[in-house]
Write a protein that holds these residues in place. Structure first.
Motif, mmCIF file in Angstrom:
data_model
loop_
_atom_site.group_PDB
_atom_site.id
_atom_site.type_symbol
_atom_site.label_atom_id
_atom_site.label_comp_id
_atom_site.label_asym_id
_atom_site.label_seq_id
_atom_site.Cartn_x
_atom_site.Cartn_y
_atom_site.Cartn_z
ATOM 1 N N PRO A 181 19.366 49.801 33.554
ATOM 2 C CA PRO A 181 20.078 49.003 32.556
ATOM 3 C C PRO A 181 21.466 48.578 33.002
ATOM 4 N N GLU A 182 22.145 49.405 33.768
ATOM 5 C CA GLU A 182 23.479 49.064 34.229
ATOM 6 C C GLU A 182 23.499 47.953 35.274
ATOM 7 N N ASP A 183 22.332 47.530 35.744
ATOM 8 C CA ASP A 183 22.243 46.375 36.623
ATOM 9 C C ASP A 183 22.281 45.063 35.849
ATOM 10 N N THR A 184 22.222 45.139 34.549
ATOM 11 C CA THR A 184 22.264 43.944 33.719
ATOM 12 C C THR A 184 23.566 43.184 33.948
ATOM 13 N N ALA A 185 23.450 41.922 34.318
ATOM 14 C CA ALA A 185 24.619 41.108 34.636
ATOM 15 C C ALA A 185 24.155 39.700 34.978
ATOM 16 N N VAL A 186 25.114 38.808 35.088
ATOM 17 C CA VAL A 186 24.863 37.515 35.702
ATOM 18 C C VAL A 186 25.139 37.662 37.188
ATOM 19 N N TYR A 187 24.190 37.262 37.993
ATOM 20 C CA TYR A 187 24.299 37.392 39.437
ATOM 21 C C TYR A 187 24.626 36.043 40.060
ATOM 22 N N GLY A 215 24.810 30.908 38.669
ATOM 23 C CA GLY A 215 24.463 32.244 38.243
ATOM 24 C C GLY A 215 23.062 32.330 37.674
ATOM 25 N N THR A 216 22.485 33.511 37.772
ATOM 26 C CA THR A 216 21.192 33.771 37.163
ATOM 27 C C THR A 216 21.263 35.106 36.432
ATOM 28 N N GLN A 217 20.766 35.117 35.207
ATOM 29 C CA GLN A 217 20.882 36.286 34.344
ATOM 30 C C GLN A 217 19.805 37.307 34.656
ATOM 31 N N VAL A 218 20.228 38.542 34.837
ATOM 32 C CA VAL A 218 19.318 39.671 34.991
ATOM 33 C C VAL A 218 19.555 40.624 33.832
ATOM 34 N N ALA A 219 18.509 40.916 33.094
ATOM 35 C CA ALA A 219 18.592 41.850 31.981
ATOM 36 C C ALA A 219 17.556 42.945 32.176
ATOM 37 N N VAL A 220 18.007 44.186 32.161
ATOM 38 C CA VAL A 220 17.126 45.336 32.353
ATOM 39 C C VAL A 220 17.109 46.126 31.056
ATOM 40 N N SER A 221 15.991 46.088 30.380
ATOM 41 C CA SER A 221 15.902 46.703 29.067
ATOM 42 C C SER A 221 14.445 46.973 28.722
ATOM 43 N N SER A 222 14.217 48.036 27.996
ATOM 44 C CA SER A 222 12.874 48.361 27.562
ATOM 45 C C SER A 222 12.569 47.738 26.207
ATOM 46 N N PRO A 243 13.322 48.908 32.814
ATOM 47 C CA PRO A 243 13.876 49.861 33.779
ATOM 48 C C PRO A 243 12.817 50.322 34.767
ATOM 49 N N GLY A 244 13.214 50.384 36.026
ATOM 50 C CA GLY A 244 12.283 50.731 37.086
ATOM 51 C C GLY A 244 11.573 49.551 37.697
ATOM 52 N N GLY A 245 11.708 48.397 37.099
ATOM 53 C CA GLY A 245 11.055 47.205 37.599
ATOM 54 C C GLY A 245 11.803 46.552 38.735
ATOM 55 N N SER A 246 11.278 45.411 39.169
ATOM 56 C CA SER A 246 11.831 44.701 40.315
ATOM 57 C C SER A 246 11.991 43.218 40.022
#
Length: 116
Positions: A88-94, A109-116, A14-17
């Motif tokens: 975390p709510e940005d977690t999705a396949v884009y 698609g490309t998977q984005v996972a936002v998690s600590s 979280p908070g990353g790019s």
């Protein structure tokens, strides 16, 4: 063969790019508006951002506005999505999508996972 290929996803805190890329081939890239959609588990697909052929019109979902930036480089047949301050709510396949000859062209698609 009309094709879109996304890349750049991954696991981030979280908070990353992250910066996503979508490369098009098999069509005249510069003619078409490009869209980024995402789909999270158990949720409907949602539009994240879209950009017109020459970047004169750009639209964002309210939930990403101020954090994400869509851009394109027509010389490289590529559209980008810079994602900052990830949650975390940005977690999705884009997915990137282009409407070409009255049908939607999807990337894999490309998977984005936002998690600590």
């Amino acid at each position: 063969q009309v094709q879109l290929v996304e890349s750049g996803g991954g696991l981030v805190q979280p908070g990353g790019s992250l910066r996503l890329s979508c490369a098009g081939s098999g069509f005249t890239f510069s003619v078409y508006a490009m869209n980024w959609y995402r789909q999270a588990p158990g949720k409907e697909r949602e539009l994240v951002a879209r950009i017109s052929s020459f970047s004169d019109t750009i639209n964002y979902s309210e939930v990403v506005k101020g954090r994400f930036t869509i851009s394109r480089d027509n010389a490289k047949n590529t559209v980008y999505l810079q994602m900052n301050s990830l949650k975390p709510e940005d977690t999705a396949v884009y997915y990137c999508i282009a409407r070409v000859r009255q049908r939607d062209i999807w990337g894999q698609g490309t998977q984005v996972a936002v998690s600590s």
